[in-house]
Scaffold this motif. Structure first.
Motif: not given
Ligand code: DAH
Length: 335
Positions: A167, A169, A172, A193, A206, A208, A303
């Motif tokens: 992801h 994330s 961050q 994945r 994605q 973010e 986020a």
């Molecule tokens: N990283 C999560 C995913 O790939 C998606 C996500 C959910 C990102 C909540 C975020 C968050 O920043 O706050 O499923």
């Protein structure tokens, strides 16, 4: 016999002039110069002449034959060039051939649109590595090694500590590690994945989002995402914030939009619920601040993360994710 030969040559020359196509030309060749042709049969009668006349007649016959063969080839060439000339006739009144221009892939268009809207709201676009340390992809996002949340994401491992990011994330963490609040960033990119079917590809995209400052509330999260989605899908789009769970946010919410295909009546795309999930979000979990040395008593933030393929499918009404990666021209030309 000599007169006979010259007479024959005269007739051949006038026949040759009347030839119009390759078939007639071949008939001519067989009739005069073929094995049983007229010239050949006259030549075969050489033996009937007295021996002293034979050399002269032989020479003449050879000349006639060579001459006719040469003229026959000339006619053949003439016919060929006439045919070719007809084919390459240039019609200057035809419209020109328009060169094919390339254009942006639908996914790039959606990424650009998302970044454009959020940049205008003050988010800065940043990037992170596709090959990522386990620490950033999981550990620092409050997903320890044996945590069941790791099963949510079938990971490609490069080695024990290195993965293809599952992801966006981890970006961050990389941002917060190097920057003190206030931070407000968005990070588009590829993620990976082990998954492949009509709604999954092993690589997808994605975006973010992260905003941390003093006094950031869930209301800011709702306002930001509502503003963004209204601009992306139109003001009349209805939204739903639904409680959810992510290890790195608390509380967490998933956001659904009223199904763009059926308008909420219920259809195959929304599994008859009338709603479509389009992103995950939440308030950054204080546990995450511990990893990046932010004071959780002073700062708060939100986020969010969304799948680009999903957004693109809803925006353009596409029902098969694999279409994005087959690169069929009939599909791509529509954008
Ligand atoms: N990283 C999560 C995913 O790939 C998606 C996500 C959910 C990102 C909540 C975020 C968050 O920043 O706050 O499923």
């Amino acid at each position: 016999m000599k007169e006979q030969l010259l007479e024959l040559e005269k007739k051949a020359l006038s026949d040759l002039k009347a030839i119009n196509d390759a078939t007639e030309l071949e008939q001519f060749r067989v009739a005069y110069l073929g094995k049983k042709g007229l010239i050949t049969s006259v030549m075969k009668r050489l033996g009937e002449l007295p021996p002293d006349e034979r050399p002269e007649f032989g020479k003449l016959a050879n000349q006639v034959k060579a001459n006719l063969s040469r003229l026959l080839e000339d006619v053949r060439e003439d016919l060929l060039s006439r045919a070719a000339g007809q084919k390459s006739f240039l019609d200057v009144t035809l419209p020109g051939r328009i060169p094919a221009y390339g254009h942006l892939h639908p996914l790039t268009l959606v990424i650009n649109e998302v970044c454009r809207i959020l940049s205008r709201m003050g988010f800065k676009v940043v990037k992170g590595p596709n090959v990522e340390l386990d620490y950033y992809n999981f550990e620092a996002l409050n997903i320890p090694r044996d945590h069941p949340a790791r099963d949510m994401q079938d990971t490609f491992y490069i080695s024990d500590n290195v993965v293809l990011r599952t992801h966006t994330s981890p970006i961050q963490i990389r941002v917060m590690e190097t920057q003190k609040p206030p931070v407000s960033i968005i990070a588009p990119g590829k993620v990976y994945r082990r998954d492949s079917d009509v709604s999954h590809t092993p690589m997808f995209h994605q975006v973010e989002g992260l905003l941390v400052d003093r006094h950031v509330t869930f209301g800011d999260l709702k306002g930001t995402l509502t503003g963004f989605l209204n601009e992306m899908f139109g003001r009349e789009t209805r939204l739903r914030f639904r409680p959810s769970f992510f290890p790195f946010t608390e509380p967490s919410a998933e956001v659904d939009i009223r199904c763009v295909i059926c308008g909420g009546k219920g259809c195959r795309t929304c599994s008859n619920t009338g709603w479509l999930e389009i992103l995950g979000s939440g308030m950054v979990d204080p546990a995450v601040y511990g990893f990046v040395d932010y004071d959780a008593e002073v700062y708060s933030g939100f986020a969010f993360g969304m799948g680009i393929e999903r957004l693109a499918m809803l925006k353009y009404g596409i029902d098969d994710i694999q279409l994005f990666y087959r690169n069929g021209m009939r599909f791509l030309r529509q954008f």
